[in-house]
Scaffold this active site. Sequence first.
Site, PDB file in Angstrom:
ATOM      1  CB  VAL A  72      -7.111   0.359  15.883  1.00  0.00           C
ATOM      2  CG1 VAL A  72      -6.798   2.115  16.031  1.00  0.00           C
ATOM      3  CG2 VAL A  72      -6.841  -0.121  17.082  1.00  0.00           C
TER       4      VAL A  72
ATOM      5  CE1 TYR B 152      -3.345   2.889   1.148  1.00  0.00           C
ATOM      6  CE2 TYR B 152      -1.947   3.218   2.955  1.00  0.00           C
ATOM      7  CZ  TYR B 152      -2.937   3.587   2.163  1.00  0.00           C
ATOM      8  OH  TYR B 152      -3.383   4.646   2.535  1.00  0.00           O
TER       9      TYR B 152
HETATM   10  C1  UGA Z   1      -3.943   3.050   8.504  1.00  0.00           C
HETATM   11  C2  UGA Z   1      -3.763   3.460   6.910  1.00  0.00           C
HETATM   12  O1  UGA Z   1      -2.749   2.321   6.505  1.00  0.00           O
HETATM   13  C3  UGA Z   1      -3.143   4.644   6.692  1.00  0.00           C
HETATM   14  O2  UGA Z   1      -2.915   5.138   5.311  1.00  0.00           O
HETATM   15  C4  UGA Z   1      -4.119   5.759   7.252  1.00  0.00           C
HETATM   16  O3  UGA Z   1      -3.602   6.856   6.816  1.00  0.00           O
HETATM   17  C5  UGA Z   1      -4.464   5.401   8.558  1.00  0.00           C
HETATM   18  O4  UGA Z   1      -4.782   4.098   8.815  1.00  0.00           O
HETATM   19  C6  UGA Z   1      -5.262   6.386   8.989  1.00  0.00           C
HETATM   20  O5  UGA Z   1      -6.288   6.021   9.770  1.00  0.00           O
HETATM   21  O6  UGA Z   1      -5.330   7.614   9.065  1.00  0.00           O
HETATM   22  P1  UGA Z   1      -2.954   2.354  10.782  1.00  0.00           P
HETATM   23  O7  UGA Z   1      -2.684   3.473  11.768  1.00  0.00           O
HETATM   24  O8  UGA Z   1      -1.890   1.247  10.838  1.00  0.00           O
HETATM   25  O9  UGA Z   1      -3.146   3.087   9.460  1.00  0.00           O
HETATM   26  O10 UGA Z   1      -4.314   1.793  11.189  1.00  0.00           O
HETATM   27  P2  UGA Z   1      -5.157   0.984  12.081  1.00  0.00           P
HETATM   28  O11 UGA Z   1      -5.589  -0.094  11.454  1.00  0.00           O
HETATM   29  O12 UGA Z   1      -6.133   2.126  12.827  1.00  0.00           O
HETATM   30  O13 UGA Z   1      -3.901   0.500  12.895  1.00  0.00           O
HETATM   31  C7  UGA Z   1      -3.366   1.301  14.086  1.00  0.00           C
HETATM   32  C8  UGA Z   1      -2.723   0.357  15.227  1.00  0.00           C
HETATM   33  O14 UGA Z   1      -3.345  -0.186  15.978  1.00  0.00           O
HETATM   34  C9  UGA Z   1      -1.666  -0.644  14.273  1.00  0.00           C
HETATM   35  O15 UGA Z   1      -0.399  -0.929  15.175  1.00  0.00           O
HETATM   36  C10 UGA Z   1      -2.456  -2.122  14.628  1.00  0.00           C
HETATM   37  O16 UGA Z   1      -1.311  -3.058  14.660  1.00  0.00           O
HETATM   38  C11 UGA Z   1      -3.014  -1.715  15.918  1.00  0.00           C
HETATM   39  N1  UGA Z   1      -4.286  -2.320  16.026  1.00  0.00           N
HETATM   40  C12 UGA Z   1      -5.594  -2.508  15.197  1.00  0.00           C
HETATM   41  C13 UGA Z   1      -4.933  -3.187  17.405  1.00  0.00           C
HETATM   42  O17 UGA Z   1      -3.902  -3.019  18.136  1.00  0.00           O
HETATM   43  N2  UGA Z   1      -5.903  -3.658  17.549  1.00  0.00           N
HETATM   44  C14 UGA Z   1      -7.098  -3.667  16.554  1.00  0.00           C
HETATM   45  O18 UGA Z   1      -8.140  -4.291  16.982  1.00  0.00           O
HETATM   46  C15 UGA Z   1      -6.584  -3.119  15.285  1.00  0.00           C
END
Ligand code: UGA
Length: 375
Positions: free
Chosen positions: A210, A162
Amino acid sequence: MKVLSLGGAGFIGSHLTERLLQKNHSVVVVDYYDDKLLELLGHPGLTMLKQDIREENWGLEKLVEDSDVVIDLIAYANPGLYVKMPLEVFDLNFTENLKIAKTCRKLKKRLVQFSTCEVYGKTPASFMNENLMNPTDPAHATFSEDNTNLILGPIGKHRWIYASAKQLLERVLHAYGLEDGFKYCIIRPFNFIGPKIDYLLNETDGIPRVFSYFMDALINGGQMKLVDGGHNLRCYTYIDDAIEAIYRIVQNPNGVCDQEIFNIGSPHNETSIKNLAMLMRDIYANDMWQEGMPDLPEIVAVSSEDFYGRGYEDSDRRIPDITKARNLLEWEPKWNMVSTLKATMNYYVHDYRLHYGLNSLRDHFKHETIVQKIS
Ligand code: UGA
């Protein structure tokens, strides 16, 4: 202005469309779904075209021709999808977006292209550990648009497809700018959050971010799962702050945004995912939970492989340097972490079911689930 907003009915797009209409611009939205725009359908300034842009000859060129500015928000932007269907992620986020960029270039229309903070990848601290002086110094994770190196993981960690697709698209736009002065502006959002961010887990076959996993556990019961312990850090940006910056970019006073990349994010709202879970549970317990609702969820740790499957690797930390947005857009984010979470959670507790449950979600997702939720 006549604005063509591709993907304009998603989370960011729906809020932006509302702002553009309030300011009397006319907006053509092209999107697969329209349920996040329901309350605006029928507005005289809005034309909604339900369309899968992956189809051949669907009329992009004519729409671009008729517009003053094109905003491209079309993306798969949820990490679970990068792991589950990397090729589709590449095709939509690069191949399809490239067609849009090429059309804008050909017709000499300005393009506002949404990219991602994921292009920065990982911090040096994530792999240099003790070899780095002061590994927790925020300077190692404060990313600036035009100077910071972009550090992605190995090919076998296909989550990075991505970020690679988005990075390549950014590089193509930059090259168009060099070759013929193409007017583009790239936005790198840093974890925008607010009403309509994602559907709750129980109500979609998709894989949300998340916030929706945690909100779903709070409302419907279950566990709040911390992937690999939830130590990674994010800077959360309330959608109203984000829209203020994006609106200024769309206006582009004196052309200040031409051929520029902007970080849009709240550097002061940094939190670990573990802290996010605890904050959300505290807010829910104090302000929203009532007798008869499911018990407050426990917070547990899970491995990333169990949660996402093989090929996942994470951005450890990302803080936006917003000097450029401050200087060129005179923009400053105002919302702190607690008020951001309260406003977003309130929407999911009070408005979400009413809004989607009674309207078009039932057309898109499982009917029985929605009926159970309302009764
Ligand atoms: C995602 C996208 O990849 C980005 O392009 C985007 O900019 C970003 O969301 C956004 O919302 O702006 P990310 O922050 O990794 O990036 O997305 P999440 O799925 O919200 O994950 C955030 C963190 O929470 C990660 O470390 C993930 O491993 C963790 N997580 C996720 C948990 O600990 N528990 C969960 O139930 C889900």
